[in-house]
Design an enzyme around this catalytic site. Structure first.
Site, short mmCIF file in Angstrom:
data_model
loop_
_atom_site.label_atom_id
_atom_site.label_comp_id
_atom_site.label_asym_id
_atom_site.label_seq_id
_atom_site.Cartn_x
_atom_site.Cartn_y
_atom_site.Cartn_z
N ASN A 1 0.88 -1.17 0.00
CA ASN A 1 0.00 0.00 0.00
C ASN A 1 0.92 1.22 0.00
O ASN A 1 1.48 1.58 1.03
CB ASN A 1 -0.89 -0.03 1.25
N HIS B 1 -13.49 2.16 0.37
CA HIS B 1 -13.47 1.04 1.33
C HIS B 1 -14.08 -0.23 0.73
O HIS B 1 -14.51 -1.12 1.46
CB HIS B 1 -14.29 1.35 2.62
N ARG C 1 -13.31 14.56 8.73
CA ARG C 1 -14.10 14.96 7.55
C ARG C 1 -15.54 15.22 7.98
O ARG C 1 -16.09 14.53 8.83
CB ARG C 1 -14.10 13.85 6.49
N GLY D 1 -11.37 0.25 12.82
CA GLY D 1 -10.89 0.64 14.15
C GLY D 1 -11.98 0.92 15.17
O GLY D 1 -12.00 0.34 16.25
N GLU E 1 -8.18 -5.99 4.66
CA GLU E 1 -8.10 -5.62 3.24
C GLU E 1 -6.89 -6.26 2.57
O GLU E 1 -6.95 -6.65 1.41
CB GLU E 1 -8.05 -4.09 3.12
P1 ADP Z 1 -8.12 4.10 9.19
O1 ADP Z 1 -9.37 4.68 8.60
O2 ADP Z 1 -7.01 5.08 9.28
O3 ADP Z 1 -7.74 2.74 8.62
P2 ADP Z 1 -8.74 2.59 11.59
O4 ADP Z 1 -9.70 1.65 10.97
O5 ADP Z 1 -7.44 2.07 12.06
O6 ADP Z 1 -8.52 3.86 10.70
O7 ADP Z 1 -9.50 3.28 12.83
C1 ADP Z 1 -8.91 4.26 13.61
C2 ADP Z 1 -9.92 4.70 14.64
O8 ADP Z 1 -10.23 3.57 15.47
C3 ADP Z 1 -9.47 5.81 15.59
O9 ADP Z 1 -10.48 6.81 15.67
C4 ADP Z 1 -9.34 5.10 16.91
O10 ADP Z 1 -9.70 5.92 17.98
C5 ADP Z 1 -10.37 4.01 16.79
N1 ADP Z 1 -10.12 2.98 17.77
C6 ADP Z 1 -9.11 2.10 17.84
N2 ADP Z 1 -9.21 1.36 18.97
C7 ADP Z 1 -10.31 1.78 19.62
C8 ADP Z 1 -10.96 1.42 20.85
N3 ADP Z 1 -10.48 0.47 21.62
N4 ADP Z 1 -12.08 2.08 21.19
C9 ADP Z 1 -12.56 3.05 20.41
N5 ADP Z 1 -12.01 3.45 19.25
C10 ADP Z 1 -10.90 2.82 18.87
#
Ligand code: ADP
Length: 402
Positions: free
Chosen positions: A7, A180, A241, A331, A385
């Protein structure tokens, strides 16, 4: 067969090497700060200590060379030589209307990706640097491109057209593409497998909620509608966003605040969403923490965020004349029981009944968080992914070499 998934961003390059016989990750890692004086390579081979190196990596060609050095290193490497890597799969953000499926990289395919630079100016040129860098370092290895937009190419024109002059679609391809897609496809397949039903038999709403967030209505196993639009700005409220807003706000604010196009673009993409409303952070963990401490702005951000997810679920249930499965991924979706509870609480009329105990269990597996009596199944499905990119790459390269 071993497949390297890449990536490539403008200043970073993430990688994972898969053994496709058993779909295991042999190593993963990333190169950061490409083009700057102290670039960082982090290499993570499972079962061995992680390795971090700081050096000058001025371009993607050198970055890919570093990745190969890491993968074949006598101590922390995982393959004896580069010849063991049979194929490379690339994540590509924008495939426009041309790419409805993943494709083997050829001169024509590269030309088509170049034509799409306008639609994804921050991403596609960087992906192209990744493809060219692999070509330079591994000239005989087949490469495959897997597009974030491809899954959504099945949307009907009622979903993908905007009600603006048609000439803009004809001349400039202004339409909804959605993003996505690799994730929505992967998690919908996983969910159907978990439920033991054909994907085509289920009406699903997939909520990919991370830093970026999108919801997709999946009907007959195909993307029927999705919340992100021509760019990833439309749809749900996100970390930074805005998501949906009245388009007339843009010229109005530009006029009142004397903003340039680039400033207003940056405002909506980088300084809006949860960050703007909370005044604290774009990170859901920090928002939930601040909310727990009684911060009213954090609570407002959280409430607006979850309200908008609920609205999309309602809209997509109507669009598909029903819903069998709602799934959460990425996330926030995978980790935040608080968010899932807040989203599901207001939609009991649809037949959604959350089991709080199940919702609070943490796991890396697919799991059901609705009650046994719930008419609609609610699932948490970890996304992957990279694995889907590796699978597509493997399938295409195997097909080609038959
Ligand atoms: P990206 O879109 O960059 O791939 P991710 O899918 O990794 O992002 O998601 C990142 C988000 O996930 C962040 O807002 C982070 O706060 C949230 N996140 C990760 N772990 C937790 C958790 N345990 N509780 C709540 N939110 C979380």
């Amino acid at each position: 067969m071993k497949v390297l998934v890449i990536n490539a961003g403008s200043s970073s390059l993430k990688y994972q090497l898969y053994n496709m016989e058993n779909e295991t990750v042999l190593a993963s890692g990333r190169v950061e700060r490409i083009g700057m004086d102290s670039s960082i390579v982090t290499h993570e081979p499972p079962g061995k200590p992680d390795v971090t190196q700081v050096s000058e990596i001025l371009d993607h060609i050198t970055a890919v060379k570093k990745v190969i050095d890491m993968l074949t290193h006598p101590e922390h490497g995982v393959v004896a030589s580069m010849e063991e890597i049979d194929a490379v799969g690339h994540r590509i953000v924008h495939g426009g209307e041309v790419f409805k499926n993943s494709a083997l990289v050829t001169a024509d395919v590269k030309q088509e990706i170049r034509k799409l630079f306008d639609l994804a100016p921050l991403h596609n040129p960087a992906h192209m640097m990744g493809i060219n860098a692999v070509e330079t370092n591994m000239p005989n290895v087949p490469q495959v491109v897997v597009f974030d937009t491809a899954f959504h190419q099945t949307m009907p024109n009622t979903s993908y057209l905007y009600p603006i002059p048609k000439v803009l679609y004809r001349r400039h391809k202004v339409r909804r593409y959605g993003f996505h897609g690799t994730s929505h496809l992967y998690v919908s397949q996983q969910a159907a497998k978990y439920l033991g039903k054909p994907l085509e038999s289920l009406k699903m709403i997939s909520c990919h909620i991370g830093n970026g967030a999108s919801a997709t209505a999946i009907l007959d196993g195909k993307s029927f509608d999705t919340s992100m639009g021509m760019t990833p700005l439309e749809g749900l409220m996100m970390g930074t966003r805005s998501g949906d807003l009245d388009p007339a706000i843009v010229p109005y604010v530009m006029n009142k605040e004397d903003l340039t196009l680039s400033e207003v673009n940056s405002m909506l993409n980088k300084h809006s969403g949860m960050l703007a409303i909370s005044g604290i952070s774009s990170d859901m963990r920090e928002i939930v923490e601040a909310m727990g401490e009684g911060d009213a702005n954090a609570k407002l951000a959280f409430d607006m965020y979850t309200y908008r997810v609920r609205k999309y679920i309602g809209a997509y249930a109507a669009a598909m004349n029903g819903v069998d499965v709602i799934l959460f991924t990425a996330g926030v979706g995978e980790n935040s029981n608080v968010l899932r509870k807040a989203v599901c609480e207001g939609i009991s009329f649809l037949g959604v009944e959350l089991d709080e105990e199940r919702n609070n269990i943490r796991s890396k597996e697919v799991r059901e968080i609705s009650t046994d009596a719930s008419r609609v199944k609610v699932l948490v499905v970890p996304t992957n992914e990279e694995l889907l990119i590796a699978r597509d790459t493997y399938a295409i390269v195997k097909g080609e070499s038959k």
